[in-house]
Scaffold this motif. Structure first.
Motif, mmCIF file in Angstrom:
data_model
loop_
_atom_site.group_PDB
_atom_site.id
_atom_site.type_symbol
_atom_site.label_atom_id
_atom_site.label_comp_id
_atom_site.label_asym_id
_atom_site.label_seq_id
_atom_site.Cartn_x
_atom_site.Cartn_y
_atom_site.Cartn_z
ATOM 1 N N ARG A 288 -40.248 44.022 -43.668
ATOM 2 C CA ARG A 288 -40.748 42.792 -44.272
ATOM 3 C C ARG A 288 -40.260 41.595 -43.463
ATOM 4 N N SER A 289 -41.173 40.791 -42.916
ATOM 5 C CA SER A 289 -40.814 39.615 -42.133
ATOM 6 C C SER A 289 -40.727 38.391 -43.036
ATOM 7 N N THR A 290 -39.806 37.491 -42.713
ATOM 8 C CA THR A 290 -39.586 36.277 -43.500
ATOM 9 C C THR A 290 -40.329 35.100 -42.891
ATOM 10 N N ALA A 291 -41.013 34.333 -43.724
ATOM 11 C CA ALA A 291 -41.673 33.096 -43.294
ATOM 12 C C ALA A 291 -40.861 31.906 -43.776
ATOM 13 N N CYS A 292 -40.877 30.841 -42.997
ATOM 14 C CA CYS A 292 -40.085 29.646 -43.308
ATOM 15 C C CYS A 292 -41.018 28.471 -43.597
ATOM 16 N N PHE A 293 -40.740 27.778 -44.715
ATOM 17 C CA PHE A 293 -41.505 26.585 -45.102
ATOM 18 C C PHE A 293 -40.512 25.463 -45.396
ATOM 19 N N SER A 294 -40.901 24.229 -45.028
ATOM 20 C CA SER A 294 -39.993 23.092 -45.177
ATOM 21 C C SER A 294 -40.656 21.961 -45.955
ATOM 22 N N ALA A 295 -39.865 21.335 -46.820
ATOM 23 C CA ALA A 295 -40.300 20.137 -47.543
ATOM 24 C C ALA A 295 -39.501 18.923 -47.076
ATOM 25 N N ALA A 296 -39.065 18.963 -45.826
ATOM 26 C CA ALA A 296 -38.204 17.903 -45.304
ATOM 27 C C ALA A 296 -38.900 16.549 -45.259
ATOM 28 N N ALA A 297 -40.234 16.549 -45.300
ATOM 29 C CA ALA A 297 -40.959 15.280 -45.274
ATOM 30 C C ALA A 297 -40.906 14.556 -46.626
ATOM 31 N N SER A 298 -40.441 15.234 -47.662
ATOM 32 C CA SER A 298 -40.342 14.602 -48.991
ATOM 33 C C SER A 298 -39.177 13.609 -49.015
ATOM 34 N N PHE A 299 -39.390 12.497 -49.730
ATOM 35 C CA PHE A 299 -38.307 11.527 -49.857
ATOM 36 C C PHE A 299 -38.492 10.726 -51.138
ATOM 37 N N ASP A 300 -37.404 10.180 -51.626
ATOM 38 C CA ASP A 300 -37.413 9.304 -52.790
ATOM 39 C C ASP A 300 -37.290 7.866 -52.301
ATOM 40 N N PRO A 301 -38.281 7.008 -52.603
ATOM 41 C CA PRO A 301 -38.195 5.607 -52.138
ATOM 42 C C PRO A 301 -36.914 4.910 -52.581
ATOM 43 N N GLU A 302 -36.341 5.372 -53.681
ATOM 44 C CA GLU A 302 -35.112 4.758 -54.170
ATOM 45 C C GLU A 302 -33.866 5.409 -53.582
ATOM 46 N N GLY A 303 -34.081 6.410 -52.723
ATOM 47 C CA GLY A 303 -32.951 7.048 -52.059
ATOM 48 C C GLY A 303 -32.198 8.050 -52.911
ATOM 49 N N GLY A 304 -32.758 8.462 -54.051
ATOM 50 C CA GLY A 304 -32.079 9.400 -54.939
ATOM 51 C C GLY A 304 -32.287 10.846 -54.502
ATOM 52 N N PRO A 305 -31.555 11.769 -55.125
ATOM 53 C CA PRO A 305 -31.682 13.198 -54.800
ATOM 54 C C PRO A 305 -32.995 13.756 -55.333
ATOM 55 N N LEU A 306 -33.435 14.842 -54.734
ATOM 56 C CA LEU A 306 -34.675 15.480 -55.125
ATOM 57 C C LEU A 306 -34.426 16.938 -55.515
ATOM 58 N N ALA A 307 -35.272 17.437 -56.393
ATOM 59 C CA ALA A 307 -35.245 18.853 -56.775
ATOM 60 C C ALA A 307 -36.557 19.486 -56.317
ATOM 61 N N TYR A 308 -36.460 20.727 -55.848
ATOM 62 C CA TYR A 308 -37.606 21.407 -55.256
ATOM 63 C C TYR A 308 -37.909 22.681 -56.035
ATOM 64 N N TYR A 309 -39.173 22.828 -56.447
ATOM 65 C CA TYR A 309 -39.607 24.045 -57.132
ATOM 66 C C TYR A 309 -40.701 24.698 -56.301
ATOM 67 N N TRP A 310 -40.369 25.879 -55.768
ATOM 68 C CA TRP A 310 -41.306 26.644 -54.952
ATOM 69 C C TRP A 310 -41.890 27.781 -55.788
ATOM 70 N N ASN A 311 -43.204 27.896 -55.830
ATOM 71 C CA ASN A 311 -43.884 29.002 -56.498
ATOM 72 C C ASN A 311 -44.626 29.800 -55.424
ATOM 73 N N THR A 312 -44.135 30.998 -55.162
ATOM 74 C CA THR A 312 -44.690 31.805 -54.071
ATOM 75 C C THR A 312 -45.803 32.740 -54.524
ATOM 76 N N GLY A 313 -46.176 32.703 -55.803
ATOM 77 C CA GLY A 313 -47.318 33.467 -56.268
ATOM 78 C C GLY A 313 -47.091 34.949 -56.451
#
Length: 374
Positions: free
Chosen positions: A1-26
């Motif tokens: 089984r090969s692993t694929a990599c996905f990034s949400a690094a382009a996400s940002f909060d205009p107020e500079g606060g922390p973010l939470a990420y929810y990934w649904n892989t189906g």
């Protein structure tokens, strides 16, 4: 089984606060809260990948894409060993596959496609009820079952998978029903508490277990030996016995269903059951847990194999679905199993599975083999 990599690094909060990420892989798996997702899907198919990013103050952004996963277990090539006799067992070792038919004839292949008849086990019972079994270890192939004309044990060995010789062991024992290698030794088991041990596959020592359990299956989880015996004379194989050295054995609990095979991979033991799905033990056979099977059906599971990357493959049937369809089952941890998207003919016809030199291989009735894409 090969692993694929996905990034949400382009996400940002205009107020500079922390973010939470929810990934649904189906695929029903829970993924951690992280800006980067590394994920491997267990089986091939097309999956929706969805991402939701939250500032945890009511602001949410979402995105998604479709992921197509190609799986070599979706592609199998049928072949044959050159006989119409049913093939019974299969092992891989020394860069080759060796399979054996119900009559004790053996066949060798370097690639799982081209086969040669290598004769067979000497003085072996060539009746359909003999059910020979194979194992490989210490650069030696071992075949066990029933001796011709006497209905007693026969144990044979080969250093190359071609030329077979009779091993040295106590005569007159009940037929050997299973054999495995682990912890530096082979162990073969039979009825009446029969346990035979060998460090080289050539010379065997007899141990008779008290209480005369009728052993049917045996495996080694890397530390302990685990055997399954009939619950009562003439009953089902479901009573677990364990041993650290193969000589002293302790009776454990009933598994609660008829066992069809025991198997070990990565220091975990597995019991494959009739209507019992997959049970696993991480404490050397002392306790067992039920694995999570696909859907809501009860499963009967028959044969298993594993690859060096940790992929586990089993053949089973969804017993509560219309027609009890067969399916290949795949897991990377042995705890949660996924249903392969195709190849029901492999799952329904397989008599044994093995991995070697790139592909998985299945052997079947009529001398048929099936080889997965590498």
């Amino acid at each position: 089984r090969s692993t694929a990599c996905f990034s949400a690094a382009a996400s940002f909060d205009p107020e500079g606060g922390p973010l939470a990420y929810y990934w649904n892989t189906g695929d029903g798996l829970v993924n951690r809260n992280a800006v980067v997702l590394n994920h491997a899907w267990n089986v091939g198919g097309t999956y929706p990948l969805a991402l939701s990013v939250s500032d945890m103050k009511g602001g949410v952004g979402s995105n998604g894409l479709t992921v197509t996963v190609s799986d070599p277990l979706d592609t199998w090539t049928a072949g044959g060993v050159g006989t119409t006799v049913n093939l019974q067992d299969l092992v891989s070792g020394k860069g080759r596959f060796v399979t054996i038919d119900w009559f004790g004839s053996t066949y060798l292949s370097w690639d799982g496609t081209n086969w040669e008849n290598t004769g067979g086990l000497p003085n072996y019972d060539n009746s359909l009820s003999s059910h020979p079994q194979l194992a490989f270890g210490v650069n030696t192939f071992v075949g066990v079952g029933r001796r011709a004309t006497t209905s007693t044990a026969q144990l044979c060995y080969s250093l190359d998978g071609r030329l077979w010789s009779e091993a040295s062991f106590t005569g007159g024992l009940p037929p050997a029903l299973d054999v495995a290698y682990g912890n530096g030794q082979f162990i073969a088991v039979g009825t009446g508490g029969t346990v035979l041990r060998s460090t080289n596959g050539i010379n065997w020592t007899l141990t008779t277990v008290g209480g005369s359990p009728d052993f049917s299956f045996v495996t080694c989880d890397g530390t302990a030996w685990i055997a399954v015996a009939l619950n009562t004379p003439g009953g089902y194989a479901e009573r677990v016995w364990t041993s650290l050295d193969g000589a002293s054995w302790s009776q454990q609990n009933l598994l609660g269903n008829q066992v069809m095979e025991v198997f070990s991979s990565g220091n975990t033991a597995y019991a494959l059951g009739w209507y019992g799905g997959v049970q696993f033990s991480t404490d050397h056979g002392l306790t067992w847990q039920n694995a999570t099977m696909p859907g809501t059906s009860r499963w009967s599971v028959y044969h298993a194999a594993s690859s060096p990357d940790g992929t586990l493959l089993m053949a089973g049937q969804a017993m509560d679905e219309s027609g009890s369809p067969a399916a290949l089952l795949v897991s990377t941890d042995g705890r949660t199993w996924s249903r392969s998207s195709g190849n029901t003919n492999v799952a329904s016809a397989s008599h044994a599975l093995a991995f070697g030199h790139g592909p998985f291989l299945s052997v079947e009735s009529g001398g048929v083999t099936r080889r997965s894409a590498p």
